[in-house]
Design an enzyme around this catalytic site. Sequence first.
Site, PDB file in Angstrom:
ATOM      1  CD  GLU A   1      -2.802  -1.456   2.487  1.00 24.99           C
ATOM      2  OE1 GLU A   1      -2.692  -0.655   3.277  1.00 24.99           O
ATOM      3  OE2 GLU A   1      -3.433  -2.388   2.447  1.00 24.99           O
TER       4      GLU A   1
ATOM      5  CD  GLU B   1      -4.898  -7.700   1.869  1.00 26.47           C
ATOM      6  OE1 GLU B   1      -5.803  -7.041   2.138  1.00 26.47           O
ATOM      7  OE2 GLU B   1      -3.765  -7.476   1.696  1.00 26.47           O
TER       8      GLU B   1
END
Length: 366
Positions: free
Chosen positions: A154, A259
């Site tokens: 991220e 995810e």
Amino acid sequence: MRRFLYFAAMSLAINAHAQNQPSLKDAYKSCFVVGAALAPAQFTGQDVKETQLVEAQFNSATPENVLKWALIHPRPDTYEFSMADKYVEFGEQNHMFIIGHNLVWHSQTPRWVFEDDTGNPVSRDILLDRMHDHIMKVVGRYKGRIKGWDVVNEALNEDGTLRQSPWMKIIGDDYIEQAFRFAHETDPDAQLYYNDYSLENEAKRKGALELVRKLKAKGVAITGVGLQDHVSLDWPTADQIDKTIKEFGKLGVKVMITELDVDVLPSVTRSADVSLNVASDSRLNPYPNDLPEAVQQQLTNRYRELFRTYAKHCGLVTRVTFWGVTDKDSWKNDWPVKGRTNYPLLFDRNAQPKPAFDAVIQLAPK
Ligand code: G3I
């Protein structure tokens, strides 16, 4: 003794049940491995039902939290490996493709990492040393056993620019390549990934494509890109996902869905930024007891569409990992609003397969 026999019989019954179901790992074995993010109860055997479900259904595992910096390296001279050791042992016993999540992230990293004894930011050299030491210790401990690492997590803003994290502010934008170099130096055979959410949005995708292009041009050993795919019923579209997979594929990296979950509750945000926290409100929690049939159907259709899109890219997409095992323990019950009842996965709160599970199995390439 009687109690022991009762639990042993229960455990066998659950096991037999879990094993009689078709499995995701077998259904997609010609295409990609199928994984789940695991919490300690699911890899220590504490939750018997879920552990057996994991063993029956998945051939890859990701640790939901136990390998994150704050948990494994909470203080400068303290590494706490016991839970991560158990996670890796569980994965090996079940012949799973074991993932390490994650090495460098702005979240769940203790403040001491970025600060000196007086609370001021450390220098670039000190932070690089700390990053190096952490990666050498953690990747080194599981060398040859953890097969793929989310090296940097991220790092991008929604507009595709680099997030102003402490890593970025102190080291500069080469912190990403440094992290990959340290990981590759420690375990040259491990697959190394960049992992992020919302890469289906054009601006962020462009930023990530540019990042991967630059890393490859510098000879950095990046194997793949993780599309987190914390999705909702209508975002992103199948076309956006398809395009995203293809564009990363053109750069010569593998794509993993890392995810996956599908939020069925009223939307608050499309982000997966863990720092968000919205006040609770009953309108935001419309299905506290059960999922209405119509929404169950929408969820099934959505999973069908997602797996159709992933399976179109067999070989380029090498793994699909769910973020959790059953609806009961999903992070989506507590984010971005605490205490909601969400239904994002293929197994319900009793570890039973939902209609979406059947749809995903039926879609698998024959
Ligand atoms: O470890 C403490 C424990 O000591 C304490 O008793 C307990 C009380 O709440 O909290 C525990 O920490 C929690 C941690 O999970 C471990 O269970 C944190 O409060 C909680 O915020 C944390 O949430 C995790 C979140 O990442 C935070 O980083 C979620 O479980 C996990 O699903 C989520 O996963 C992230 C991926 O790593 C990256 N991509 C987005 C994804 C979803 O947010």
